[in-house]
Design a protein around this motif. Structure first.
Motif, short mmCIF file in Angstrom:
data_model
loop_
_atom_site.label_atom_id
_atom_site.label_comp_id
_atom_site.label_asym_id
_atom_site.label_seq_id
_atom_site.Cartn_x
_atom_site.Cartn_y
_atom_site.Cartn_z
N VAL A 3 32.89 -63.97 -61.02
CA VAL A 3 31.46 -64.15 -60.94
C VAL A 3 31.30 -65.15 -62.12
O VAL A 3 31.54 -65.01 -63.27
N ARG A 4 30.63 -66.46 -61.63
CA ARG A 4 30.52 -67.49 -62.54
C ARG A 4 29.72 -67.33 -63.65
O ARG A 4 29.61 -68.07 -64.67
N THR A 5 28.87 -66.14 -63.71
CA THR A 5 27.72 -65.80 -64.43
C THR A 5 28.32 -65.07 -65.79
O THR A 5 27.76 -64.95 -66.96
N THR A 6 29.55 -64.76 -65.94
CA THR A 6 30.16 -63.92 -66.84
C THR A 6 30.32 -64.36 -68.05
O THR A 6 30.02 -64.09 -69.23
N LEU A 73 28.24 -59.46 -53.57
CA LEU A 73 27.26 -59.65 -54.44
C LEU A 73 25.76 -59.10 -53.46
O LEU A 73 26.09 -59.31 -52.48
N HIS A 77 21.68 -62.96 -54.66
CA HIS A 77 22.88 -63.66 -55.21
C HIS A 77 23.35 -64.62 -54.13
O HIS A 77 24.09 -65.71 -54.57
N ARG A 83 25.73 -70.79 -58.91
CA ARG A 83 25.96 -69.56 -60.17
C ARG A 83 26.93 -68.61 -59.65
O ARG A 83 27.43 -67.98 -60.58
N PHE A 84 27.01 -68.31 -58.41
CA PHE A 84 27.88 -67.13 -57.99
C PHE A 84 28.81 -67.60 -57.02
O PHE A 84 28.56 -68.46 -56.22
N THR A 85 30.15 -66.92 -57.03
CA THR A 85 31.15 -67.14 -55.94
C THR A 85 30.83 -66.03 -54.93
O THR A 85 30.82 -64.94 -55.11
N GLN A 86 30.51 -66.74 -53.73
CA GLN A 86 30.31 -65.92 -52.55
C GLN A 86 31.87 -65.22 -52.01
O GLN A 86 32.60 -65.95 -51.63
#
Length: 148
Positions: A3-6, A73, A77, A83-86
């Motif tokens: 998750v790119r937001t971590t 997700l 999201h 921002r997020f990897t699907q």
């Protein structure tokens, strides 16, 4: 789980040679840690709030499952591809495995929803944010000279 937001880690560029000015693309970047509360949403729509991804994984691993649980997700999201990897991930007892190819079509057991984003700098206990909007907490953190 990717998750790119971590966490956003950027290396500092090398300094310019003595007597030479930095090039415009040599901007100073710093490491920021992004955390969020995580809500687990099961297939029936029941929501289980947790305070972190670690706590969410513990809850999922403690529950009984006829097969290894798969997470993805939350729908809100899914539209934020920047921002997020699907993707979908299988949550094993000890590891998390990204599902690829035909496995990625496996029906999810849970969806994960992120809220209450906070940004901190490594070594700092001060946080910025605590908002449901990821964009808002990033803007506040970057706009402030005294970011946490």
């Amino acid at each position: 789980m990717d998750v790119r937001t971590t966490k956003n880690t950027n290396e500092l560029p090398p300094p310019p040679p003595p007597g030479q000015e930095p090039q415009p693309d040599q901007t100073v970047r710093e490491e920021l840690i992004l955390t969020a509360a995580v809500t687990i949403i099961d297939r029936s729509g029941v929501s289980i709030p947790t305070e972190s991804i670690e706590q969410a994984l513990k809850v999922i691993r403690r529950r009984y499952h006829a097969r290894t649980p798969v997470v993805e997700l939350a729908r809100e999201h899914a539209v934020d591809v920047h921002r997020f990897t699907q993707a979908k991930w299988e949550i094993g007892d000890e590891e998390i495995r990204l599902l690829v190819g035909p496995e990625a079509k496996t029906k999810s057991t849970y969806r994960l929803q992120f809220t209450q984003y906070q940004v901190t700098r490594p070594g700092s206990e001060e946080t910025r944010g605590n908002t449901h909007s990821l964009d808002a907490v990033i803007r506040v953190s970057m706009a402030s000279e005294k970011c946490p």
